[in-house]
Design a protein around this motif. Structure first.
Motif, PDB file in Angstrom:
ATOM      1  N   LEU A  47       0.885  -1.167   0.000  1.00 37.39           N
ATOM      2  CA  LEU A  47       0.000   0.000   0.000  1.00 37.39           C
ATOM      3  C   LEU A  47       0.923   1.217   0.000  1.00 37.39           C
ATOM      4  O   LEU A  47       1.367   1.684   1.049  1.00 37.39           O
ATOM      5  N   PRO A  48       1.256   1.755  -1.189  1.00 38.00           N
ATOM      6  CA  PRO A  48       2.299   2.787  -1.278  1.00 38.00           C
ATOM      7  C   PRO A  48       1.848   4.142  -0.744  1.00 38.00           C
ATOM      8  O   PRO A  48       0.649   4.413  -0.598  1.00 38.00           O
ATOM      9  N   GLN A  49       2.831   4.977  -0.456  1.00 36.98           N
ATOM     10  CA  GLN A  49       2.568   6.315   0.048  1.00 36.98           C
ATOM     11  C   GLN A  49       1.703   7.086  -0.941  1.00 36.98           C
ATOM     12  O   GLN A  49       1.914   7.053  -2.158  1.00 36.98           O
ATOM     13  N   GLY A  50       0.690   7.784  -0.429  1.00 36.78           N
ATOM     14  CA  GLY A  50      -0.190   8.605  -1.239  1.00 36.78           C
ATOM     15  C   GLY A  50      -1.418   7.896  -1.751  1.00 36.78           C
ATOM     16  O   GLY A  50      -2.361   8.539  -2.216  1.00 36.78           O
ATOM     17  N   VAL A  51      -1.440   6.585  -1.710  1.00 41.13           N
ATOM     18  CA  VAL A  51      -2.593   5.866  -2.239  1.00 41.13           C
ATOM     19  C   VAL A  51      -3.798   6.083  -1.323  1.00 41.13           C
ATOM     20  O   VAL A  51      -3.657   6.177  -0.106  1.00 41.13           O
ATOM     21  N   ARG A  52      -4.966   6.223  -1.949  1.00 33.81           N
ATOM     22  CA  ARG A  52      -6.204   6.361  -1.187  1.00 33.81           C
ATOM     23  C   ARG A  52      -6.840   4.989  -1.042  1.00 33.81           C
ATOM     24  O   ARG A  52      -7.055   4.288  -2.038  1.00 33.81           O
ATOM     25  N   LEU A  53      -7.104   4.624   0.213  1.00 38.01           N
ATOM     26  CA  LEU A  53      -7.686   3.310   0.470  1.00 38.01           C
ATOM     27  C   LEU A  53      -9.154   3.290   0.088  1.00 38.01           C
ATOM     28  O   LEU A  53      -9.847   4.319   0.134  1.00 38.01           O
ATOM     29  N   PRO A  54      -9.682   2.141  -0.285  1.00 43.42           N
ATOM     30  CA  PRO A  54     -11.125   2.036  -0.555  1.00 43.42           C
ATOM     31  C   PRO A  54     -11.930   2.365   0.690  1.00 43.42           C
ATOM     32  O   PRO A  54     -11.379   2.493   1.791  1.00 43.42           O
ATOM     33  N   GLY A  55     -13.219   2.499   0.514  1.00 43.67           N
ATOM     34  CA  GLY A  55     -14.089   2.804   1.642  1.00 43.67           C
ATOM     35  C   GLY A  55     -14.029   1.733   2.708  1.00 43.67           C
ATOM     36  O   GLY A  55     -13.520   0.629   2.499  1.00 43.67           O
ATOM     37  N   HIS A  56     -14.545   2.071   3.875  1.00 49.19           N
ATOM     38  CA  HIS A  56     -14.461   1.160   5.011  1.00 49.19           C
ATOM     39  C   HIS A  56     -15.110  -0.180   4.734  1.00 49.19           C
ATOM     40  O   HIS A  56     -14.556  -1.240   5.083  1.00 49.19           O
ATOM     41  N   ARG A  57     -16.268  -0.185   4.100  1.00 50.93           N
ATOM     42  CA  ARG A  57     -16.976  -1.460   3.898  1.00 50.93           C
ATOM     43  C   ARG A  57     -16.223  -2.383   2.937  1.00 50.93           C
ATOM     44  O   ARG A  57     -16.011  -3.561   3.260  1.00 50.93           O
ATOM     45  N   PRO A  58     -15.790  -1.923   1.743  1.00 52.74           N
ATOM     46  CA  PRO A  58     -15.048  -2.843   0.870  1.00 52.74           C
ATOM     47  C   PRO A  58     -13.707  -3.276   1.455  1.00 52.74           C
ATOM     48  O   PRO A  58     -13.289  -4.417   1.273  1.00 52.74           O
ATOM     49  N   LEU A  59     -13.038  -2.372   2.190  1.00 55.13           N
ATOM     50  CA  LEU A  59     -11.759  -2.754   2.787  1.00 55.13           C
ATOM     51  C   LEU A  59     -11.973  -3.784   3.895  1.00 55.13           C
ATOM     52  O   LEU A  59     -11.216  -4.756   4.018  1.00 55.13           O
ATOM     53  N   ALA A  60     -13.026  -3.584   4.696  1.00 51.67           N
ATOM     54  CA  ALA A  60     -13.331  -4.551   5.748  1.00 51.67           C
ATOM     55  C   ALA A  60     -13.682  -5.907   5.143  1.00 51.67           C
ATOM     56  O   ALA A  60     -13.263  -6.961   5.635  1.00 51.67           O
TER      57      ALA A  60
END
Length: 480
Positions: A47-60
């Protein structure tokens, strides 16, 4: 060309494809495990610097955790500075990967002692069975709960009571009560000053091994014999030599001309349960004097005899050469952790002076409670009941084996909690244990205990009722 935000989401999505929770650590909470997983992914550059993570539900969902668990994990990572939560803009990774992080941790730099100790251990096969006859089973009936609880409560209510609470040998009143018991019941030549209280036989073996053995010295053990003793001796770097055991116990003719130490279980040989006769006992003492060796006499099952009285301890015949080891973990309960060493004064002196390197004093509360249980006669009364119970269960198992498995030759045990059973000639010991497991019965193979010359198994009986023992043997009928 895709916008930067879309590219960042694609990079995050690609990284999540193979992202799974790391294996759990013992006692680790799920949110902590989730934090550790995401922290490792950021540090490793997945998960590189600057990347935006997906929303809480898809990441969970990708991690297989609840949304609340994920939110807790991200909150902690934000505090640590790994991510930044920007409201509607989402959560972004804030730190670059750790370029210096090795792909896997380096090997643990173990000492030579640790490597030897680990190599000498015998692993339990594990598993659960409807009828578990493997050795080492706790016996709830062998626990005088009321007498022990009363002794503990009385001692706990007066924590300053008792003399010498800082004595490295253990409380003197416990050693006085134990010395009186060993003199009257086991024929030992002992004074309180010769006794060191320990946490059990294995801690006694470790302490003695450290002061008597080192690389280049020779320790002799029975074969087959107790693997805990063999492992403790091997950990010191000493050479090990096995002396064969037959139906009369250790064969003195197998002993070398010179040695530093001999480990012996004369009253109830482990694992065969045979008793060392008087002539062989005398031969062992003569050998010890000529070889300049100490004999470590493990009296592990003497209090649990159920066929007549046990023979007196070897230590009573040669207190200058024999070091007596004992424990109450079987006759009372493993949780008491009450063991002892009876040694010549010069050995006890060294043990008391080296003990502070590992622990200052033994468990004082248990030791004081033991003094009360011994001195009050509660222990003797408890043993009378325990011996009757064990004799009944041992007899039930022997009778069942003779009726259902006549080809299995069980040696009658005078003491202890298991039978040594010779399998029919030509049997494969490991295959027998595996087939028994498939029938729902757990057995202990004799071979891990040493290079046995015959296929044999050990059957524990103390923890099961006579009817359960009979049912277990009936299940084994296909193996006859």
């Amino acid at each position: 060309m895709a916008a930067p935000g879309v590219q960042a989401l694609k990079r995050a999505g690609a990284a999540l494809e193979g992202l799974t929770l790391l294996p759990a650590e013992p006692g680790e909470a799920l949110h902590t495990r989730t934090e550790r997983t995401l922290r490792a992914a950021i540090s490793q550059g997945r998960l590189p610097q600057g990347v935006r993570l997906p929303g809480h539900r898809p990441l969970a969902a990708a991690l297989g955790v609840s949304r609340n668990t994920l939110v807790d994990a991200l909150s902690q990572l934000e505090i640590e500075g790994y991510v930044e939560v920007r409201g509607r803009s989402g959560t972004r990774v804030c730190v670059p990967p750790d370029e210096d992080m090795p792909p896997s941790p380096p090997p643990l730099p173990l000492s030579a002692w640790a490597r030897r100790a680990l190599s000498g251990q015998v692993e339990d096969a594990g598993g659960e069975y409807p009828f578990d006859l493997r050795i080492g089973q706790p016996v709830p009936e062998l626990y005088p709960a009321r007498a022990w609880a009363q002794a503990l409560a009385r001692r706990a209510a007066a924590p300053r009571e008792g003399e010498g609470l800082r004595d490295p040998l253990g409380p003197p009143e416990t050693r006085r009560a134990l010395a009186a018991y060993l003199r009257s019941e086991r024929g030992a030549q002992v004074t309180p000053e010769m006794i060191l209280l320990t946490g059990g036989t294995q801690s006694s073996l470790d302490a003695l091994s450290r002061i008597l053995l080192e690389p280049g010295r020779l320790a002799v053990t029975e074969q087959p014999g107790y693997p805990g003793a063999q492992a403790a001796f091997a950990a010191t770097g000493a050479r090990l030599l096995g002396a064969a055991v037959d139906d009369g116990g250790l064969r003195p003719a197998e002993l070398p001309q010179r040695a530093d130490l001999l480990y012996l279980t004369p009253a109830c040989q482990y694992p065969t349960t045979v008793t060392l006769g008087a002539a062989r006992r005398q031969a062992v003492i003569r050998w010890a004097r000529q070889a300049g060796a100490f004999v470590l006499e493990d009296d592990y099952a003497a209090d649990l005899h159920h066929r007549g009285r046990p023979p007196s301890v070897l230590q009573g015949q040669a207190p200058d050469r024999v070091i007596l080891l004992g424990s109450f973990s079987k006759s009372l309960a493993p949780v008491t952790r009450s063991g002892f060493v009876v040694a010549p004064p010069e050995v006890t002196e060294v043990l008391s002076r080296t003990r502070p390197l590992t622990d200052r004093v033994p468990g004082v509360l248990d030791a004081l409670a033991l003094a009360d249980v011994l001195a009050s006669g509660a222990y003797a009364r408890h043993l009378r009941r325990a011996r009757a119970l064990l004799a009944h269960r041992c007899g039930a198992l022997l009778t069942a084996l003779r009726a259902e498995l006549p080809g299995w030759n069980a040696l009658p045990a005078r003491a202890g909690l298991h039978l040594y059973v010779r399998l029919p000639p030509g049997s494969d010991e490991q295959e027998t244990v595996a087939r028994a497991a498939r029938l729902g019965v757990g057995l202990t193979p004799a071979r891990p205990l040493g290079p046995a010359h015959e296929p044999a198994v050990l059957l524990a009986f103390g923890h099961l009722s006579p009817e359960a023992l009979r049912q277990a043997v009936r299940r084994l009928r296909p193996l006859k």
